[in-house]
Design a protein around this motif. Sequence first.
Motif, short mmCIF file in Angstrom:
data_model
loop_
_atom_site.label_atom_id
_atom_site.label_comp_id
_atom_site.label_asym_id
_atom_site.label_seq_id
_atom_site.Cartn_x
_atom_site.Cartn_y
_atom_site.Cartn_z
N ALA A 142 6.73 15.15 2.69
CA ALA A 142 6.73 13.81 2.63
C ALA A 142 7.55 13.15 3.97
O ALA A 142 6.81 12.21 4.48
N VAL A 143 8.56 13.73 4.13
CA VAL A 143 9.33 13.22 5.55
C VAL A 143 8.42 13.45 6.95
O VAL A 143 8.32 12.50 7.70
N GLU A 144 7.69 14.40 7.04
CA GLU A 144 6.64 14.77 8.08
C GLU A 144 5.73 13.74 8.11
O GLU A 144 5.48 13.24 9.40
N LEU A 145 5.18 13.22 6.92
CA LEU A 145 3.98 12.26 6.96
C LEU A 145 4.78 10.96 7.60
O LEU A 145 4.27 10.23 8.35
N GLN A 146 5.88 10.53 6.76
CA GLN A 146 6.65 9.47 7.05
C GLN A 146 7.04 9.19 8.66
O GLN A 146 6.78 8.39 9.26
N SER A 147 7.66 10.33 9.26
CA SER A 147 8.04 10.33 10.53
C SER A 147 6.99 10.47 11.62
O SER A 147 7.40 10.24 12.57
N GLY A 148 5.60 10.57 11.18
CA GLY A 148 4.69 10.69 12.16
C GLY A 148 4.39 9.38 12.96
O GLY A 148 3.63 9.33 13.82
N ARG A 149 4.87 8.20 12.25
CA ARG A 149 4.90 6.84 12.90
C ARG A 149 3.51 6.33 12.72
O ARG A 149 3.20 5.06 13.13
N HIS A 150 2.53 7.02 12.16
CA HIS A 150 1.08 6.32 12.28
C HIS A 150 0.60 6.12 10.97
O HIS A 150 -0.43 6.01 10.46
N VAL A 151 1.52 6.17 9.92
CA VAL A 151 1.35 6.03 8.53
C VAL A 151 0.92 4.77 8.21
O VAL A 151 1.82 3.89 8.51
N ARG A 152 -0.11 4.41 7.29
CA ARG A 152 -0.26 2.92 7.03
C ARG A 152 0.18 2.72 5.49
O ARG A 152 -0.50 3.40 4.72
N GLY A 153 1.25 2.30 5.31
CA GLY A 153 1.67 1.96 4.06
C GLY A 153 3.00 2.77 3.79
O GLY A 153 3.53 3.37 4.64
N LYS A 154 3.54 2.95 2.60
CA LYS A 154 4.76 3.56 2.40
C LYS A 154 4.65 4.83 1.60
O LYS A 154 3.51 5.17 1.20
N VAL A 155 5.43 5.98 2.23
CA VAL A 155 5.54 7.10 1.55
C VAL A 155 6.60 7.11 0.20
O VAL A 155 7.73 6.61 0.74
N VAL A 156 6.06 7.62 -0.93
CA VAL A 156 7.01 7.64 -2.04
C VAL A 156 7.23 9.04 -2.73
O VAL A 156 6.18 9.73 -2.66
N PRO A 169 0.81 -1.34 0.00
CA PRO A 169 0.05 0.12 0.05
C PRO A 169 0.91 1.17 -0.10
O PRO A 169 1.94 1.41 0.68
N ILE A 170 0.58 2.00 -0.89
CA ILE A 170 1.42 3.40 -1.03
C ILE A 170 0.37 4.31 -0.11
O ILE A 170 -0.87 4.61 -0.66
N ALA A 171 0.82 4.97 1.03
CA ALA A 171 0.08 5.91 1.67
C ALA A 171 -0.02 7.21 1.33
O ALA A 171 -0.74 8.20 1.31
N GLY A 172 1.03 7.71 0.50
CA GLY A 172 1.19 9.13 -0.17
C GLY A 172 2.50 9.18 -1.04
O GLY A 172 3.48 8.53 -1.13
#
Length: 314
Positions: free
Chosen positions: A297-311, A284-287
């Motif tokens: 992008a890094v702010e979303l990924q580092s939030g630790r609650h993202v479901r799936g991967k950030v690209v 799953p690609i979360a964003g």
Amino acid sequence: MQQHDGDTTSRAVLLERFGGPDALTVQDVPEPQAGPGQIRVRVTAAGLNPMDWIMTSDAVSAARFGLTLPCGFGTDYAGVVDQIGAEANGYVLGDRVFGAALSRAVASHVVIEADGDIRTGVAHHTPDGVDDRTASTLSIAGSTAAAALAVLDLGPDDTVLIGGAGGGVGVFAVQLARIAGARVIGTGSASSADYLRWLGAEPVTYGEGLVDRVREMGGLVTAALDLHGTDTVHVARELGVPDGRICTIAAVVEGVRTANGANAGSEALENIAGLVAAGRLRVPIAGTFPVDDIRAAVELQSGRHVRGKVVVDV
């Protein structure tokens, strides 16, 4: 072998100081050239991982990974081979590839050793049926999950408790455990239950009382994988799981093995990419973000609650 005059520029995300997302800048840099035994990849997508921002967050963390300023950012990438150095065998111009290049993947071009490691760069051929965004998410999380599951050696008679099952490594660990035939109980927040079911896990809410909640689900837990810290290790021990069948990736616990993606077998990523191509493993690609929005992008990924991967699209 394709040659360039070396006078053109490329774009790369760089840090001139260690810190959070605000330390990241997109800059024009000299276009790198492939030397002997190297290939150059025109990067199309870069997948983000927690290690990317953890190891560039401060000088002490960076030093553990051998990073000095100025340095690049990101490790997972996918793209197309656009330059091949002398004696770099196994690739032709136009080959689609994916892999890892430690803290320099979010860039228009990366130079990779044709027979390298994560520091000098690793490239694998991208199978037909796997798009570049998906391919860019596989290397770190996929190899870490594969290494951890190799420690546990799961089979159809196993029930494995996976702590932090909805994270980036959990996406792969849950599905690979299910492919091995194991029953998977995955911890997460109450709001992540449907997502964990989609991955193939039976969800259970983490936190106080987890031991009792797992027991109420029935069956004997035979293995455990802690993808976050040590809480799942302690719960597994209370459930009677022997230390030899408990594994961590982000913490050290005496008596318990720690898995590292660098320890994954050489065939692990090819196997994972093949499972994706065959439709047996979903990522799953979360964003997705353009490279100019790297901070978001890094702010979303580092939030630790993202479901799936950030690209990041490069």
